[in-house]
Scaffold this motif. Sequence first.
Motif, PDB file in Angstrom:
ATOM      1  N   ALA A 298       0.910  -1.154  -0.086  1.00  0.00           N
ATOM      2  CA  ALA A 298       0.023  -0.017   0.049  1.00  0.00           C
ATOM      3  C   ALA A 298       0.854   1.127   0.054  1.00  0.00           C
ATOM      4  N   LEU A 299       2.060   1.200   0.803  1.00  0.00           N
ATOM      5  CA  LEU A 299       2.825   2.423   0.807  1.00  0.00           C
ATOM      6  C   LEU A 299       3.311   2.541  -0.552  1.00  0.00           C
ATOM      7  N   TRP A 300       3.715   1.683  -1.196  1.00  0.00           N
ATOM      8  CA  TRP A 300       4.404   1.566  -2.539  1.00  0.00           C
ATOM      9  C   TRP A 300       3.449   2.300  -3.706  1.00  0.00           C
ATOM     10  N   VAL A 301       2.183   1.988  -3.428  1.00  0.00           N
ATOM     11  CA  VAL A 301       1.230   2.295  -4.336  1.00  0.00           C
ATOM     12  C   VAL A 301       0.947   3.727  -4.151  1.00  0.00           C
ATOM     13  N   ARG A 302       0.743   4.050  -3.008  1.00  0.00           N
ATOM     14  CA  ARG A 302       0.652   5.468  -2.539  1.00  0.00           C
ATOM     15  C   ARG A 302       1.707   6.495  -3.058  1.00  0.00           C
ATOM     16  N   MET A 303       2.881   6.214  -2.889  1.00  0.00           N
ATOM     17  CA  MET A 303       3.754   6.812  -3.370  1.00  0.00           C
ATOM     18  C   MET A 303       3.920   7.105  -4.852  1.00  0.00           C
ATOM     19  N   VAL A 304       3.993   5.878  -5.552  1.00  0.00           N
ATOM     20  CA  VAL A 304       3.880   5.753  -7.092  1.00  0.00           C
ATOM     21  C   VAL A 304       2.930   6.615  -7.749  1.00  0.00           C
ATOM     22  N   MET A 305       1.673   6.776  -7.011  1.00  0.00           N
ATOM     23  CA  MET A 305       0.633   7.615  -7.548  1.00  0.00           C
ATOM     24  C   MET A 305       0.765   8.959  -7.219  1.00  0.00           C
ATOM     25  N   ARG A 306       1.688   9.327  -6.344  1.00  0.00           N
ATOM     26  CA  ARG A 306       1.938  10.770  -6.363  1.00  0.00           C
ATOM     27  C   ARG A 306       3.039  11.161  -7.127  1.00  0.00           C
ATOM     28  N   LYS A 307       3.211  12.554  -7.253  1.00  0.00           N
ATOM     29  CA  LYS A 307       4.170  12.979  -8.297  1.00  0.00           C
ATOM     30  C   LYS A 307       5.609  13.135  -7.309  1.00  0.00           C
ATOM     31  N   GLY A 308       6.695  12.920  -8.115  1.00  0.00           N
ATOM     32  CA  GLY A 308       8.074  13.327  -7.371  1.00  0.00           C
ATOM     33  C   GLY A 308       8.581  12.101  -7.013  1.00  0.00           C
ATOM     34  N   GLU A 309       9.791  12.029  -6.630  1.00  0.00           N
ATOM     35  CA  GLU A 309      10.665  11.178  -6.257  1.00  0.00           C
ATOM     36  C   GLU A 309      10.945  10.896  -4.785  1.00  0.00           C
ATOM     37  N   HIS A 310      10.996  12.039  -4.130  1.00  0.00           N
ATOM     38  CA  HIS A 310      11.302  11.886  -2.486  1.00  0.00           C
ATOM     39  C   HIS A 310       9.941  12.262  -1.776  1.00  0.00           C
ATOM     40  N   PHE A 311       9.914  11.715  -0.521  1.00  0.00           N
ATOM     41  CA  PHE A 311       8.835  11.933   0.305  1.00  0.00           C
ATOM     42  C   PHE A 311       9.325  12.142   1.878  1.00  0.00           C
ATOM     43  N   ARG A 312       8.893  12.881   2.276  1.00  0.00           N
ATOM     44  CA  ARG A 312       9.057  12.765   3.849  1.00  0.00           C
ATOM     45  C   ARG A 312       8.197  11.820   4.755  1.00  0.00           C
ATOM     46  N   ALA A 313       8.672  11.146   5.662  1.00  0.00           N
ATOM     47  CA  ALA A 313       7.668  10.476   6.269  1.00  0.00           C
ATOM     48  C   ALA A 313       6.614  10.982   6.744  1.00  0.00           C
ATOM     49  N   SER A 314       6.857  12.251   7.161  1.00  0.00           N
ATOM     50  CA  SER A 314       5.415  13.002   7.625  1.00  0.00           C
ATOM     51  C   SER A 314       4.472  13.342   6.760  1.00  0.00           C
ATOM     52  N   LYS A 315       4.674  13.266   5.336  1.00  0.00           N
ATOM     53  CA  LYS A 315       3.987  13.373   4.261  1.00  0.00           C
ATOM     54  C   LYS A 315       3.125  12.130   3.957  1.00  0.00           C
ATOM     55  N   LEU A 316       3.436  10.890   4.649  1.00  0.00           N
ATOM     56  CA  LEU A 316       2.949   9.652   4.131  1.00  0.00           C
ATOM     57  C   LEU A 316       2.072   9.137   5.492  1.00  0.00           C
ATOM     58  N   ASN A 317       1.310   9.891   5.823  1.00  0.00           N
ATOM     59  CA  ASN A 317       0.634   9.771   6.866  1.00  0.00           C
ATOM     60  C   ASN A 317      -1.148   9.121   6.289  1.00  0.00           C
ATOM     61  N   TYR A 318      -0.988   7.659   6.368  1.00  0.00           N
ATOM     62  CA  TYR A 318      -2.299   6.994   5.793  1.00  0.00           C
ATOM     63  C   TYR A 318      -2.790   6.015   6.972  1.00  0.00           C
ATOM     64  N   PRO A 319      -4.014   6.410   7.321  1.00  0.00           N
ATOM     65  CA  PRO A 319      -4.403   5.481   8.483  1.00  0.00           C
ATOM     66  C   PRO A 319      -4.496   4.092   8.418  1.00  0.00           C
ATOM     67  N   GLU A 320      -4.743   3.494   6.810  1.00  0.00           N
ATOM     68  CA  GLU A 320      -5.020   2.127   6.616  1.00  0.00           C
ATOM     69  C   GLU A 320      -3.318   1.422   6.628  1.00  0.00           C
ATOM     70  N   ILE A 321      -2.461   2.166   6.465  1.00  0.00           N
ATOM     71  CA  ILE A 321      -1.120   1.811   6.316  1.00  0.00           C
ATOM     72  C   ILE A 321      -0.405   1.702   7.565  1.00  0.00           C
ATOM     73  N   GLY A 322      -0.693   2.741   8.415  1.00  0.00           N
ATOM     74  CA  GLY A 322       0.006   2.811   9.858  1.00  0.00           C
ATOM     75  C   GLY A 322       1.428   3.516   9.775  1.00  0.00           C
ATOM     76  N   GLU A 323       2.137   3.170  10.623  1.00  0.00           N
ATOM     77  CA  GLU A 323       3.453   3.817  10.776  1.00  0.00           C
ATOM     78  C   GLU A 323       4.249   3.423   9.306  1.00  0.00           C
ATOM     79  N   PRO A 324       4.848   4.729   8.611  1.00  0.00           N
ATOM     80  CA  PRO A 324       5.152   4.445   7.410  1.00  0.00           C
ATOM     81  C   PRO A 324       6.750   3.881   7.705  1.00  0.00           C
ATOM     82  N   SER A 325       7.488   4.117   8.761  1.00  0.00           N
ATOM     83  CA  SER A 325       8.714   3.395   8.885  1.00  0.00           C
ATOM     84  C   SER A 325       8.885   1.699   8.851  1.00  0.00           C
ATOM     85  N   ARG A 326       7.661   1.230   9.322  1.00  0.00           N
ATOM     86  CA  ARG A 326       7.556  -0.278   9.387  1.00  0.00           C
ATOM     87  C   ARG A 326       6.970  -0.812   8.139  1.00  0.00           C
TER      88      ARG A 326
END
Length: 549
Positions: free
Chosen positions: A51-79
């Motif tokens: 899910a994290l991979w798909v969320r990122m690839v659907m967004r523009k850009g190459e670099h993503f700060r962890a604080s900008k990857l806040n999705y309730p269904e995914i949980g903690e992005p670092s894990r």
Amino acid sequence: MISNPLEDPFYYLKNFQHVLDWIAARYDDVLSVDEQCFITGFAQLPVASQALWVRMVMRKGEHFRASKLNYPEIGEPSRAATALLALGWLDDQAPLGLAEVFELLQKPEILARFSAHITRPKARKSDWLEELAGVFPQQQSLGQWHPGLGEALYSLNHRALCDRLRLMFFGNLGQSWSDLVLADLGLFSYERVEFSPESRALRCRADIEGYLHLYACREQFELSGDAEAVLQQVLDYEVDNRWLQRRRARLLFQLGQHLERAGALDRALQLYQHSQHPDARQRSIRVLERQEHYQAALSLAQVAQQGPVNDAEHQHLLRIIPRLRRKLGLAALAVVKSTAPDRLDLCLPRDDASSVEQQVVAHLHTGQAPVHYVENTLINGLFGLLCWPAIFAPLPGAFFHPYQVGPADLHEDDFYHQRTELFERCLAQLDDGRYRATIGETYAAKKGLQSPFVAWNHLPPGLLAEALECLPAAHLKLWFRRLLLDIRANRTGMPDLIQLYPEQKTYRMIEVKGPGDRLQDNQLRWLAFCQAHQMPVTVCYVQWQEPAQ
């Protein structure tokens, strides 16, 4: 719709997996080892990592700060990122230049890190970047740039691979993964077309690489503005795929136009002569004229006159041949003057809150003779509704994924000829009166579905009913046949307004021109067509009233 977003928070993931399954089933023979490994590896990831991979690839850009990857269904992005980091699909130590750092950090964060080097604390970020660029030329990770930030940065490593998969699924790079999301959210709905397991946009690996080659050349040209840097690469590329031939021809034509504007006429002429673009011959004639090679220009124009590619070229030849003959000292040819369309002159109070077309609508509209601002939408819409079965017929090479607005070969020269029987069956209904019921039934059954011809917001039921009462079937048939002659060119240029007379069951079309505006070439062609077939059409010229003193 593969999954309901209101019921399943992982709807986007299931859609992406559906795409991968689709590609694996249809492109198995052309997938590279890396692409096969990605598809296999993705299925083995934990759901949160997928899910994290798909969320990122659907967004523009190459670099993503962890604080900008806040999705309730995914949980903690670092894990969720752990498995992706292990595979090398993400990188948390990607080297960044200062400009990339500035894109990722907010102004207070930049000021906290670089305050010792910033002389104007209240300046813009762009000013700070210009000031610091010479001081910090290095590339390093975000953690090294800003040790006090205390936040991970995740960078995608397989964007290019996913772009190739996106190309295989959609058949182009113009559509994005977000198209899947928009469909799931109900913002876009598409006609259901039957697909065979062989349905695919690109026949072989060479087609995939060829598309990417032309796409990269176009991007390089658009970014740099340097036609010479990519010109030979495009000229040297040869392909037997008609669709890719058309893309190559269009790119050569664009490069030729750029060189022509820059005054490199010999080079521009070379590209036009290699391009199969429908306008390339017109431009070749024009370049020869600019070079004062009048006889060569006239000879090419006379060849073109024997078989114009389309109405636009015919119109161009009617203008340029007399001019070339004058420059060569040849006798003038007899000219058949066309009759000017009816003219209506209006002087209206200026209202900047509405367009000139809307002001003419308000001025002419009555209860007995309503006026509608339709431009190209009415005739295109009626055509799309009547000919829906022909347009969405599941012919080989026409449809290859569920998110197509229309057939892939819509603008091919043989689009009509591939469907002649289907279109003739639709148009035959204009001869026996069945077309009204067919159009109404299609409107009710297909309303809201994406279509290359029907703009639903501009075709309300009341207008549809009035139009079917007032527009003669014979005129509809003539318009529709003209559309089919050259869909790309003839779907535009129609008059702005239509005035309907329900009691008399007739109409008139009105082209509106504001102060200083003039008729465009495609509008002139439509007006000439309407006049040739005795269709009621008027050109309305508007002047603004002088404000009261």
